[in-house]
Design a protein around this motif. Sequence first.
Motif, PDB file in Angstrom:
ATOM      1  N   SER A  21       0.642  -1.015  -0.014  1.00 45.25           N
ATOM      2  CA  SER A  21       0.035  -0.128  -0.048  1.00 45.25           C
ATOM      3  C   SER A  21       1.021   1.481   0.003  1.00 45.25           C
ATOM      4  N   VAL A  22       0.353   2.269  -0.362  1.00 45.80           N
ATOM      5  CA  VAL A  22       1.145   3.569  -0.358  1.00 45.80           C
ATOM      6  C   VAL A  22       1.455   3.828   1.025  1.00 45.80           C
ATOM      7  N   SER A  23       0.507   3.846   2.074  1.00 49.76           N
ATOM      8  CA  SER A  23       0.883   4.291   3.154  1.00 49.76           C
ATOM      9  C   SER A  23       2.173   3.310   4.007  1.00 49.76           C
ATOM     10  N   GLN A  24       2.228   1.793   3.546  1.00 48.51           N
ATOM     11  CA  GLN A  24       3.324   1.266   3.976  1.00 48.51           C
ATOM     12  C   GLN A  24       4.423   1.634   3.546  1.00 48.51           C
ATOM     13  N   LYS A  25       4.220   1.983   2.104  1.00 49.55           N
ATOM     14  CA  LYS A  25       5.656   2.480   1.586  1.00 49.55           C
ATOM     15  C   LYS A  25       6.269   3.643   1.936  1.00 49.55           C
ATOM     16  N   VAL A  26       5.269   4.626   2.081  1.00 48.32           N
ATOM     17  CA  VAL A  26       5.908   5.773   2.619  1.00 48.32           C
ATOM     18  C   VAL A  26       6.347   5.756   4.043  1.00 48.32           C
ATOM     19  N   ILE A  27       5.602   5.113   4.855  1.00 47.31           N
ATOM     20  CA  ILE A  27       6.143   5.061   6.239  1.00 47.31           C
ATOM     21  C   ILE A  27       7.615   4.552   6.363  1.00 47.31           C
ATOM     22  N   LYS A  28       8.006   3.702   5.615  1.00 47.21           N
ATOM     23  CA  LYS A  28       9.488   3.019   5.798  1.00 47.21           C
ATOM     24  C   LYS A  28      10.435   4.097   4.986  1.00 47.21           C
ATOM     25  N   HIS A  29       9.898   5.162   4.213  1.00 47.54           N
ATOM     26  CA  HIS A  29      11.080   6.002   3.952  1.00 47.54           C
ATOM     27  C   HIS A  29      10.999   7.665   4.237  1.00 47.54           C
ATOM     28  N   VAL A  30      10.031   7.910   4.867  1.00 52.24           N
ATOM     29  CA  VAL A  30      10.058   9.288   5.172  1.00 52.24           C
ATOM     30  C   VAL A  30      10.650   9.542   6.288  1.00 52.24           C
ATOM     31  N   ASN A  31      11.244  10.959   6.450  1.00 48.20           N
ATOM     32  CA  ASN A  31      12.288  11.500   7.856  1.00 48.20           C
ATOM     33  C   ASN A  31      11.221  11.879   8.773  1.00 48.20           C
ATOM     34  N   SER A  32       9.962  12.035   8.635  1.00 50.01           N
ATOM     35  CA  SER A  32       9.041  12.589   9.636  1.00 50.01           C
ATOM     36  C   SER A  32       8.427  11.544  10.232  1.00 50.01           C
ATOM     37  N   SER A  33       7.603  11.918  11.253  1.00 50.55           N
ATOM     38  CA  SER A  33       6.557  11.257  11.779  1.00 50.55           C
ATOM     39  C   SER A  33       5.251  11.201  11.214  1.00 50.55           C
ATOM     40  N   VAL A  34       4.598   9.815  11.165  1.00 54.05           N
ATOM     41  CA  VAL A  34       3.660   9.624  10.371  1.00 54.05           C
ATOM     42  C   VAL A  34       2.439   9.204  11.147  1.00 54.05           C
ATOM     43  N   THR A  35       1.095   9.621  10.723  1.00 57.28           N
ATOM     44  CA  THR A  35      -0.080   8.940  11.429  1.00 57.28           C
ATOM     45  C   THR A  35      -0.841   8.367  10.193  1.00 57.28           C
ATOM     46  N   ILE A  36      -1.326   7.112  10.496  1.00 57.52           N
ATOM     47  CA  ILE A  36      -2.071   6.368   9.406  1.00 57.52           C
ATOM     48  C   ILE A  36      -3.566   6.432   9.993  1.00 57.52           C
ATOM     49  N   ILE A  37      -4.746   6.979   9.371  1.00 50.65           N
ATOM     50  CA  ILE A  37      -5.804   6.913   9.646  1.00 50.65           C
ATOM     51  C   ILE A  37      -6.637   6.090   8.795  1.00 50.65           C
ATOM     52  N   LYS A  38      -7.485   5.168   9.385  1.00 46.87           N
ATOM     53  CA  LYS A  38      -8.137   4.077   8.654  1.00 46.87           C
ATOM     54  C   LYS A  38      -9.753   5.001   8.486  1.00 46.87           C
TER      55      LYS A  38
END
Length: 136
Positions: A119-136
Motif C-alpha cells: 500500500s502507499v501508506s506502508q511504502k511511505v512509512i518506511k522512507h519518510v524522515n518525519s513522523s507519520v499517522t495512518i488513519i483508517k
Amino acid sequence: MKIAVAVDGSDNALRATDYAIMLMQQFSGAKLELIHVIDFNKEDERLLKQSPNSLAMYQKKKMQSALKLVNDSGIVAEVTMLQGNPHQQIIKHVNTNEIDHLILSSRGLKLLKKLVMGSVSQKVIKHVNSSVTIIK
C-alpha cells in the motif's frame, strides 16, 4: 511545526484531514499542507494528461471536500499538486520540504492485493524522515 495530509478524495482522506485539523488546533503557529498526487499510470488519470483543463478540474474535485473542511475550521492550508507515483512523490516531497508530521489514510486493501502491491501508506512509512499517522 509543519503538518501535511495526503488527500485522494476518499472518505478515509477526509478523516485524515479531520485529524490534521485537530492537531492544528493543538499547536499554535503550525502550518498545514494538503498534498494530492495524480498518478498517470492509472488508466482513468492517464487520459487527463491530454487535457490540462480536465486535469485541473479533476484535481480540484479530489481536493474540494478536504479543503472545505479546512476552510470551515478557519485554518489556512497550502495546497500542493504532484504528479507521478504516489508513494514516491509523497516521500520525495516530505523529505525535501521539512515536513514534521505526515498524515495518511489507509484504504484497507484486501490481503492478496496488499501482498502483491503493498500500500502507499506502508511504502511511505518506511522512507519518510518525519513522523507519520495512518488513519483508517
